[in-house]
Structures are given as structure tokens and as C-alpha cells.
Design an enzyme around this catalytic site. Structure first.
Site, mmCIF file in Angstrom:
data_model
loop_
_atom_site.group_PDB
_atom_site.id
_atom_site.type_symbol
_atom_site.label_atom_id
_atom_site.label_comp_id
_atom_site.label_asym_id
_atom_site.label_seq_id
_atom_site.Cartn_x
_atom_site.Cartn_y
_atom_site.Cartn_z
ATOM 1 N N ASP A 60 0.422 -8.316 23.357
ATOM 2 C CA ASP A 60 1.075 -6.996 24.337
ATOM 3 C C ASP A 60 -0.159 -4.991 24.215
ATOM 4 O O ASP A 60 -0.834 -5.576 23.831
ATOM 5 C CB ASP A 60 2.308 -6.339 23.883
ATOM 6 C CG ASP A 60 3.263 -6.826 25.014
ATOM 7 O OD1 ASP A 60 2.458 -6.166 26.083
ATOM 8 O OD2 ASP A 60 4.714 -7.011 25.222
HETATM 9 C C1 BGC Z 1 4.615 -5.640 28.738
HETATM 10 C C2 BGC Z 1 4.530 -7.345 28.873
HETATM 11 C C3 BGC Z 1 3.407 -7.315 30.076
HETATM 12 C C4 BGC Z 1 2.379 -6.984 29.671
HETATM 13 C C5 BGC Z 1 1.726 -6.150 30.633
HETATM 14 C C6 BGC Z 1 3.806 -5.006 28.343
HETATM 15 O O1 BGC Z 1 4.046 -3.395 28.218
HETATM 16 O O2 BGC Z 1 5.506 -6.062 27.234
HETATM 17 O O3 BGC Z 1 5.813 -7.989 29.170
HETATM 18 O O4 BGC Z 1 3.425 -8.268 29.974
HETATM 19 O O5 BGC Z 1 2.782 -4.845 29.320
HETATM 20 O O6 BGC Z 1 1.979 -5.539 31.971
#
Ligand code: BGC
Length: 720
Positions: free
Chosen positions: A264
Site C-alpha cells: 500500500d
Molecule cells: C489506500 C489504498 C489505495 C492506495 C492508492 C492508500 O492510501 O489505503 O486502498 O489503493 O492508497 O490510492
């Protein structure tokens, strides 16, 4: 099988080029003027080479933009390896479907599949290759804002929906140009943060993890999701992103996941804050060893892997494995044949916001709305009824919900505008906002409502108050809205409350004050029209709760498939006489609205149900035939739900576990016989040695319309 093309590339690539594939940068690295020299690259202390070797980007879309960025990128790529475009396409791209929690409430996997397939088609035409969805984290705590992205609290419902979403996004492999790769997230157990506080510690036993949390991820992987994303939280004492037991033993070995594992956002960097890595180099090393293929935005891989690889052949080997997995993904997307995947502005225009897509979004909204209360048949409303429409969400386009970055609230029909098309006589009362009510205007609204026959209050929270980083400790509606509702209730007119929310709320007072309560979630692009259809009775609200709604915040976490304690309550008055039971002294154990609950305009009963045989074996699944009758004088839709309970197990067993469900639509006074089947393996549970198996012995099966159903029959399970 690795193709000749990928093998050739792997041979030609330098270690630096391979590491490049493992790096994901955000949109701002590629867009804007002079990006290669100034701005984010400089801030991240990366050189221009990092930009043109990075294997993927997140957050860029639009046919023209993607074409331009890809073309420029390919000009700089020595071996012509295309850039991979990823984005969060969660519940729609331009056409916004109801939020995933609402799609869960549809209790219809086809609704989820259509939503995901539509999102795939639109976003593929907009140049997206991979979506960071579905989010299949099991959720039990409405304080956590991201419950809106999940399909709820139940392992079985979540698994069914996870599979439907992956199939919708990806279609049947190999991917065609109308589909995109799915990335199941967040592995694992991100939905169980302590106290519902975002990014907080998760600490559950591996037994419980395997029993309840793992099944939905496993279902998505079984449905061939091509990517998995790590989660921000710790699990079993180690941050998930660097947790070798989780990623190597469970994800790769047990679940046989061979696709791409992406971190993530900055999750590798955050390992330092967790106190499990001393610096970014250490974090990079741990993440690679855990098997994380792509580093999203921590720059750990970009900065440290080359040096590490030169010192340690094991690191070089791991880089090779990751780079190869990413190249295979690019090949599966057809990028080596056409790096643009057939992009054109004509195709993009034709594919997006079509009537078909918008109709599908409306149908999904209609199927996911949950009628929570309907005293004296307040709903549906006659379209000639004089209505006073009031409340902060009555006349705004803010009904799309979080993670709808390509949706446009300003272009979204409001509930007021949609109602105006069906109801001839209604007035919108201005002056109320989410957290602020001008009391003079409020009095005006209340006074004006006095003239009307029925009051419809549209209350709730803005989209910005659910989704990531929106944990809250108070889940009642804002005080101002409750004041408004109290004023309206005093008028003694039929009062219908529509609730717009991304999470379960404490609706105890709303329930007490209103004659009817309709939970509309964030219903998406055509949410207004869907609400109008439900209010007028053109369609039956057929959603059922995928999460328990508590009586108050103190009951949280509360969920239906709990374990009996050694001192369970019996639900009879005798409970009052025994203090030493598992209960509260100031509230009931039961929720306000249970999992699976929702009313219909129809009037359904199960008139008869039988088991095909009372002994279940590997070859003989549990099979039930049930006759459902709608005694109302109009059509309706219900969800028949089948739960089981194992009487005695080696470990404790939930009081009830959903095992099958079916949505049934019946005309006035119609009857239908349905069959529900539960395979032997599905009755399996996790034992104390952490292995899954189905126990022989006595069980009960319960059938009904929500998780409080009590009608039960016994059956036994035998191994043969
Ligand atoms: C979130 C993810 C997301 C990623 C990209 C993160 O802050 O936890 O779910 O896919 O950002 O946008």
C-alpha cells in the site's frame, strides 16, 4: 509457464531495469511541466532515470493523457517495456455505482459483478490497466470509515461478493481490452483496527484470522485476481507488508497466489514507524524478503535495492522473481502487443456514462437500499401526496460516496430533482447543512412542513466523512440534524427519514422519531432516481444489512456470528434475575437492526421447508427446499437466508453462520419453491491446529429472512 518474450526480456534487462519494474510512482511524477527535473522527483531525491524505468504509475487516466504519457515513456525505455497504469476504480469510474457496502447489501452477486464489469469497461477505455479493488476486508466496527469499501461483516457474503467483483473486473482470463486486472486488498485484516481507529494495530489470533478474515481474500485469489495489495496494519505482531509468515507461507504457499504483490502507499516506509525496521534500507530488505513485488511510493526499492543486490545474490534472485511477475502481468494485459490497449477518445466517449451503464447503476442502488422501518405502511407514498422535503442531503449531488474521484457531484441529479419527476406536489425546505442548521431557517422549515401531508427528511453525512482516514467515535447523526428531526416529529405528520451514510450509524433516536426509515447508503450517480422509485413503490427496496447496526456505540464491535460465552443470556425475562450473565446493565445485547435485516413492501412467509436428507457427506451436500409465499396484494422481493450451527466442535462455534442465500421476487399472492445447497466443505471450520476440516456430528440449520431467524431443523454430518 513463462513466455519466450518475458524470458528474452529478463535476459536483456540490467539489474537497474529490473528494479525499475518494482517501483510505482504517483501521477504527479509524470504530469506537469519539467517533471523530469523538478518537483516530485527532486523531492524524492530520485534521478530522471528512476522516472523512465519505473514500471508503473498510479492515478493517471483519460485516453488522451494515458496515450501521451505512455508514448513519451516508451521513447525513453531501452527495451520498449510499457508503463503500467493503476488506479482506484472502486465502485464505478465515471458512472458511479452505490458504495461497496451497499453492493454487499444487495445480497446479489450479479449486482456486484455488473458494477465491477461496468467500472472495468469505462476505466479500460480511460486507459486504466489495474484497479486497486476489490477491498474485501471483513469489517465489524462502524467507527472505521473504510467499512464503506467492504461488503461487510460476514465471511460467506464477503467471499461471494469478492468472487463476483474479481470476475466483473477481469472477465474470463485472458483479459480482453474491456477488462482490467483486479488487485484484492488489503492483505490482511486491515478491517480490524483496534478501537476502529484508522491505521491502528490489528491483533487477532491466527485461528480467528483464518476462520473469519481469510476466506474472502482466498475467494478473490481463487477467482484469479491478478494482484494483491498489502495492508498498513500489523498482524501477529509484525506489519503485514513485511510479514513473511503472512505473505510467504499463507499467501504464496497456501493460497497459491502467483500474481503481483504490491505494497500500500508508502507502507514499506511506514515499517520504520512501526519500529520493525531501523531505516528505509532495512525496510526495503524486509519487504522484498516477504515477497512484495511493487513498492508504492516509499522509494525504498528505488534507493536501496541496487546496492543490496550487488552484495547479496539472494536479493538479486528475489528482484528477478518480482520483475518477472510484473512482466507477466504486463503480458496478460496485452501491453507488449498494444501498449495503448486500443485507447482512443472515440472509444472513451462511447464507453462512458452510457444509458446502459447509468441504468445499471440505478438498478444496483434500488437493489441495495434497506427499508429499516415502515410503520402502518407509511411507504410507499402516493405520488399525489403533498411532501415537504427537508434535510442537508435533500438537494445536493454529494451522494456518490468516497472513492469516486471520476464521478462529478455537480453533475449528479439530486434527490429533490429526482423526486420532482414523480411527485407532483412537493416543496424543498432550505437552510439545513450537515453540521449546521440555521435555527431561524429550521423553524421556517418546520413551520412550512406543517402545511404538507408527509415529511421526508434526508439526513446523513457528507462523502468526506467516510472512506480512508475518517474514523469517528460518535456514530449518531450530527446533533443539528437530530434537533431538526425532533422538531419535525412534533408536527405529527407521517415522517419518512432517508439516511445517506457510508457506515452503520446509531439510529436509535431516528428510528424512534420516524414512521419509516430508508437506508440509501451513498447510492451513486442515479441514486436520486432510485430513491424516488422506492418512495413511490415502483420498486421494492430489496437490500438487506451486510453489517449489524448497533443500538449505541458502546455495543461495538457487534456482529451476528459471535460465539456463545459460558454464561449466555437466554433472551427471556429470567435474564433479568441473574446478574452474572454475559450482558450489559444499561443496554440490551441485541442490536438495533440485525445483520441480514430489511423490510419489503411484500409480505413474505416461508410456508414449508424440508431437507433432502438429514445426513450430509462429502457427496451429499446439505440441500433445502423451501416454499416462499408473498401474501401482499402487490409484488415484492425478499432474501431467504440459510444459517447453520455446529452443536459441538473442537473449538468454539458461532451461534449462527450464513451459508447460503437467495433473492426471491414474487408477485401478489404468489408462491415459489427454491432450493439452497451448502457443500460439505463449506461446513468446515478451523481447528486449534489451524487446519480446516469438516467435523462429524450434530448440526442445526436455520432458515429465515435475517440473522435472528429461529426456525430450525437438525442434521448430521458424516465423513462418508
Ligand atoms: C489506500 C489504498 C489505495 C492506495 C492508492 C492508500 O492510501 O489505503 O486502498 O489503493 O492508497 O490510492
Amino acid at each position: 509457464m513463462v513466455s519466450k518474450n518475458v524470458q528474452d526480456l529478463m535476459e536483456k534487462m540490467t539489474i537497474q531495469e529490473k528494479i525499475g519494474q518494482l517501483i510505482q510512482l504517483s501521477a504527479d511524477f509524470f504530469q506537469g511541466d519539467n517533471v523530469a527535473i523538478t518537483g516530485p522527483l527532486k523531492e524524492a531525491h530520485l534521478g530522471e532515470a528512476a522516472l523512465y524505468s519505473a514500471g508503473s504509475v498510479l492515478g493517471i487516466s483519460g485516453a488522451q493523457t494515458v496515450r501521451k504519457v505512455q508514448k513519451n515513456y516508451l521513447k525513453h525505455s531501452r527495451l520498449g517495456i510499457p508503463l503500467l497504469f493503476m488506479a482506484d476504480v472502486v465502485h464505478g469510474y465515471k458512472t458511479i455505482f452505490p458504495i461497496p457496502l451497499a453492493l454487499g447489501a444487495s445480497f446479489d452477486p450479479q449486482v456486484m459483478k455488473t458494477a465491477s464489469a461496468t467500472a472495468a469497461k469505462e476505466s479500460a477505455a480511460g486507459g486504466v490497466h489495474v484497479t486497486f479493488a476489490p477491498m474485501v476486508d471483513l469489517v465489524r466496527d462502524p467507527r472505521w470509515g473504510r467499512v464503506m469499501e467492504s461488503t461487510g461483516e460476514d465471511p460467506y457474503l464477503n467471499s461471494v461478493m469478492a468472487k463476483a467483483a474479481v470476475t466483473g473486473f477481469q472477465g474470463t482470463l485472458p483479459l480482453d481490452q474491456n477488462h482490467i486486472a483486479a488487485c484484492v486488498k488489503h492483505f490482511a485484516a486491515y478491517g480490524a483496527p483496534e478501537a476502529g481507529r484508522e491505521y491502528n494495530t490489528v491483533d487477532i489470533s491466527e485461528w480467528r484470522f483464518r476462520e473469519q478474515y481469510l476466506p474472502a481474500y482466498a475467494a478473490a485469489i481463487e477467482a484469479q485476481a491478478l494482484l494483491v495489495m498489502t495492508s498498513f496494519n500489523t498482524l501477529f505482531g509484525v506489519p503485514a507488508t513485511v510479514n513473511q509468515h503472512l505473505m510467504r507461507d499463507i499467501l504464496r504457499d497456501e493460497l497459491q497466489f502467483h500474481g503481483v504483490l504490491i505494497s500500500d502507499w508508502d507502507a514499506i516506509g511506514e515499517i520504520i514507524h512501526h519500529g520493525v525496521a531501523g531505516d528505509l534500507q532495512h525496510a526495503a530488505d524486509l519487504a522484498l524478503k516477504a515477497g512484495v513485488d511493487i513498492d508504492m511510493m516509499s522509494f525504498a526499492y528505488a534507493k536501496y535495492l541496487a546496492k543490496a543486490a550487488s552484495l547479496d545474490p539472494q536479493i538479486e534472485q528475489l528482484i528477478n522473481e518480482s520483475a518477472q511477475r510484473i512482466l507477466i502481468l504486463k503480458e496478460q494485459l496485452g501491453l507488449f502487443t498494444d501498449p495503448y490497449r486500443g485507447l482512443s477518445t472515440e472509444r472513451e466517449t462511447e464507453a462512458t456514462l452510457t444509458t446502459e451503464n447509468l441504468d445499471a447503476a440505478q438498478a444496483a442502488a434500488e437493489q441495495s437500499m434497506v427499508l429499516l422501518k415502515n410503520s402502518h405502511h407509511t411507504l410507499p407514498l402516493n405520488t399525489a401526496t403533498a411532501i415537504s422535503l427537508v434535510g442537508p442531503v435533500a438537494d445536493t449531488g454529494d451522494i456518490l460516496g468516497s472513492w469516486s474521484w471520476q464521478g462529478d457531484p455537480d453533475q449528479t441529479e439530486t434527490i429533490a430533482d429526482a423526486l420532482a419527476k414523480q411527485f407532483s406536489n412537493f416543496t424543498v425546505m432550505p437552510g439545513t447543512q450537515y453540521h449546521h442548521v440555521q435555527f431561524s431557517k429550521l423553524n421556517d422549515a418546520v413551520n412550512a412542513s406543517r402545511q404538507q401531508e408527509t415529511i421526508v427528511a434526508v439526513l446523513g453525512l457528507p462523502a468526506s466523512e467516510s472512506g480512508e482516514a475518517t474514523s469517528m467515535t460518535d456514530i449518531t447523526l450530527p446533533a443539528e440534524q437530530l434537533t431538526l428531526l425532533r422538531g419535525l416529529a412534533q408536527l405529527n405528520k407521517p415522517l419518512v427519514t432517508i439516511v445517506i451514510t457510508g457506515r452503520p450509524l446509531d439510529l436509535t433516536e431516528v428510528d424512534a422519531l420516524s414512521d419509516a426509515v430508508l437506508l440509501a447508503w451513498f447510492p451513486g450517480s442515479r441514486g436520486g432516481a432510485a430513491i424516488a422509485n422506492v418512495l413511490s413503490g415502483r420498486v421494492d427496496p430489496s437490500g438487506r444489512l451486510p453489517m449489524t447496526f448497533p443500538r449505541n456505540i458502546g455495543q461495538v464491535p457487534i456482529y451476528y456470528n459471535a460465539y456463545n460465552t459460558g454464561r449466555p443470556i437466554s433472551g427471556t425475562p429470567a435474564d433479568d434475575e441473574n446478574k452474572y450473565l454475559s450482558k450489559y446493565i444499561d443496554a440490551a445485547n441485541s442490536p438495533l437492526y440485525p445483520f441480514g435485516f430489511g423490510l419489503s413492501y411484500g409480505d413474505f412467509t416461508i410456508t414449508d421447508w424440508t431437507l433432502s436428507q438429514h445426513n450430509v457427506t462429502p457427496d451429499q451436500p446439505l440441500t433445502i427446499q423451501a416454499t416462499i409465499h408473498n401474501s401482499a396484494d402487490h409484488a415484492g422481493t425478499t432474501v431467504v437466508q440459510l444459517y447453520t450451527h455446529q452443536q459441538v466442535g473442537e473449538t468454539v462455534q458461532p451461534v449462527k453462520q450464513l451459508q447460503a442465500f437467495k433473492k426471491v421476487s414474487l408477485g401478489a399472492d404468489q408462491t415459489q419453491t427454491i432450493t439452497l445447497t451448502v457443500p460439505y466443505d463449506q461446513l468446515s471450520t478451523i481447528h486449534s491446529d489451524l487446519h480446516r476440516s469438516t467435523d462429524q456430528g450434530d448440526y442445526t440449520v436455520m432458515l429465515g429472512f435475517d440473522s435472528t431467524c429461529t426456525a430450525s431443523q437438525p442434521f448430521t454430518v458424516a465423513h462418508q
